[in-house]
Design an enzyme around this catalytic site. Structure first.
Site, PDB file in Angstrom:
ATOM      1  N   ARG A 167       0.807  -1.175   0.134  1.00 14.65           N
ATOM      2  CA  ARG A 167       0.031  -0.028   0.031  1.00 14.65           C
ATOM      3  C   ARG A 167       0.886   1.286  -0.092  1.00 14.65           C
ATOM      4  NH1 ARG A 167      -3.459  -2.468   4.616  1.00 14.65           N
ATOM      5  NH2 ARG A 167      -1.488  -2.333   5.622  1.00 14.65           N
ATOM      6  N   ASP A 187       8.768  -6.705  -7.851  1.00 16.86           N
ATOM      7  CA  ASP A 187       7.876  -7.403  -6.824  1.00 16.86           C
ATOM      8  C   ASP A 187       7.372  -8.508  -7.340  1.00 16.86           C
ATOM      9  OD1 ASP A 187       5.491  -8.134  -5.169  1.00 16.86           O
ATOM     10  OD2 ASP A 187       5.068  -6.178  -4.706  1.00 16.86           O
ATOM     11  N   ALA A 247      10.301   1.023   5.615  1.00 12.80           N
ATOM     12  CA  ALA A 247       9.494  -0.147   5.631  1.00 12.80           C
ATOM     13  C   ALA A 247       9.841  -0.552   7.122  1.00 12.80           C
ATOM     14  CB  ALA A 247       9.631  -1.153   4.415  1.00 12.80           C
ATOM     15  N   ARG A 248      10.638  -1.916   6.835  1.00 12.69           N
ATOM     16  CA  ARG A 248      11.260  -2.607   8.058  1.00 12.69           C
ATOM     17  C   ARG A 248      12.751  -2.598   8.166  1.00 12.69           C
ATOM     18  NH1 ARG A 248       7.059  -2.212  11.849  1.00 12.69           N
ATOM     19  NH2 ARG A 248       5.192  -2.509  11.055  1.00 12.69           N
ATOM     20  N   ASP A 271      14.469   5.259   8.506  1.00  9.39           N
ATOM     21  CA  ASP A 271      13.436   5.514   9.834  1.00  9.39           C
ATOM     22  C   ASP A 271      13.101   4.522  10.650  1.00  9.39           C
ATOM     23  OD1 ASP A 271      10.986   6.806  10.929  1.00  9.39           O
ATOM     24  OD2 ASP A 271       9.836   5.527   9.980  1.00  9.39           O
ATOM     25  N   GLU A 276      15.601  -0.171  18.618  1.00  9.98           N
ATOM     26  CA  GLU A 276      14.790   0.869  18.789  1.00  9.98           C
ATOM     27  C   GLU A 276      14.442   0.936  20.260  1.00  9.98           C
ATOM     28  OE1 GLU A 276      11.487   1.230  15.873  1.00  9.98           O
ATOM     29  OE2 GLU A 276      12.890   1.293  14.096  1.00  9.98           O
ATOM     30  N   HIS A 295      11.847   6.466  13.653  1.00 10.13           N
ATOM     31  CA  HIS A 295      10.479   5.585  13.324  1.00 10.13           C
ATOM     32  C   HIS A 295       9.305   6.351  13.582  1.00 10.13           C
ATOM     33  CE1 HIS A 295       9.023   1.273  13.373  1.00 10.13           C
ATOM     34  NE2 HIS A 295       8.401   2.011  12.621  1.00 10.13           N
ATOM     35  N   ALA A 298       5.149   7.635   9.857  1.00 14.33           N
ATOM     36  CA  ALA A 298       3.720   7.625   9.867  1.00 14.33           C
ATOM     37  C   ALA A 298       2.982   8.444  11.009  1.00 14.33           C
ATOM     38  CB  ALA A 298       3.137   6.110  10.080  1.00 14.33           C
TER      39      ALA A 298
END
Length: 337
Positions: A167, A187, A247-248, A271, A276, A295, A298
């Site tokens: 998304r 992808d 993302a991760r 990010d 963390e 992080h 968002a």
């Protein structure tokens, strides 16, 4: 305090971030449709200690929720839906939760635009070498030294690699195409036609890494994507290229990235980290070619309110007997970090 049918277990400091004026009334009306009252608590722990939860049919949570295991679920035998204001449900979702037939929904879709905008900001910053310039001036470098950096580039016409049509990846692609970039997309789950419909040129990961000026990661956390960007992959990237990760950290071998950044050959904007909070002595903190964010990609006001609105709408759907739009299955857990 009455026995709740809809229980909001979200700390007071977070509730204004997620819920707009009128949302509590909408949730109260949904609770009435379900045959009872809305109750708001500071945490699920507080509710477990102080309330009779036998009538709870909908539980609204945010971050910091304990695992919903058998001992917790036994206190809520009528529970039908858990609605999470965040994205990943992995911290609290248990096999027992799904075994009891409880539906789980979350607000991850509401976060895509915010994260995509940060990915775009990172992309522009790396193209224009802003982290290097900023670091040099803050460090007191002479003007001639501060202005020395690899070649700067515009986004217009730039080959930008996007790894993952998630998304957020799709939202990022929309921004890139609107600004005239030339996206490449890797992808394996989508075909070439769909990639082109998203405005991107389909590519293998190796080709994307070798041809992109910026590589932005938007892939899911799967067993096969763990450390998908390691020393070999970073070596494929051209001199002066940049890596963007909103993302991760799961996707990147941090040690390999750190080693590459120390050479000065690549730039990065990050990010998400393996540890963390990022330790104060992390070597990433001292690198002039690394842009770091704690992080917070968002964390916009608008995004938070969309997250809350998503949850409120899901509760209303359930109260009206309609299907949830953002339900998460037990199988989806493997895609969440």
């Amino acid at each position: 305090m009455s026995a709740p049918v809809v229980l909001i277990a979200v700390p007071a400091g977070l509730r204004p971030q997620f819920f707009a004026d009128g949302d509590e009334r909408r949730l109260t009306d949904a609770a009435a449709l379900l045959g009872g009252d809305l109750v708001v608590t500071e945490s699920l722990g507080d509710a477990l200690a102080a309330l009779d939860l036998a009538a709870v049919r909908v539980l609204v949570v945010a971050w910091g929720v304990p695992p919903l295991d058998g001992s917790v679920l036994d206190r809520m035998p009528a529970l039908e839906v858990v609605a999470h204001c965040g994205a990943s449900i992995r911290p609290f979702a248990t096999p027992e939760l799904f075994a009891r037939g409880v539906l789980v929904t979350q607000a991850g879709a509401a976060m895509a635009r915010s994260v995509a905008e940060v990915s775009l900001a990172f992309t522009l910053a790396l193209l224009h070498r802003l982290p290097r310039f900023d670091h040099a001036l803050h460090a007191g470098a002479e003007w001639e030294v501060a202005e020395s950096a690899p070649t700067q580039h515009e986004l217009l016409g730039a080959p930008i690699g996007v790894v993952g049509a998630s998304r957020t990846g799709r939202a990022y692609l929309a921004l890139l195409t609107a600004l005239g970039a030339r996206p490449l997309l890797a992808d394996p789950t989508i075909g070439a036609g769909e990639a082109r419909a998203l405005g991107a040129e389909p590519a293998t990961l190796d080709t994307l890494l070798a041809e992109s000026r910026i590589v932005a990661l938007h892939a899911p956390s799967l067993p096969e994507t763990r450390r998908m960007i390691g020393a070999r992959e970073l070596a494929l990237m051209p001199d002066g290229a940049g890596l963007v990760n909103t993302a991760r950290s799961w996707l990147v071998d941090e040690a390999a990235l750190l080693a590459e950044l120390r050479t000065g050959r690549l730039d990065a904007a990050i990010d998400v980290f393996d540890d963390e909070p990022l330790p104060a002595d992390s070597p990433f903190r001292s690198l002039p070619n690394a842009l770091l964010v704690p992080h917070k990609a968002a964390g916009t006001r608008e995004g938070r309110l969309r997250q809350g609105a998503t949850v409120v709408a899901e509760v209303e759907r359930h109260a009206a007997g309609r299907p949830l739009e953002h339900a998460v299955t037990e199988q989806d857990l493997e895609r969440m970090a």
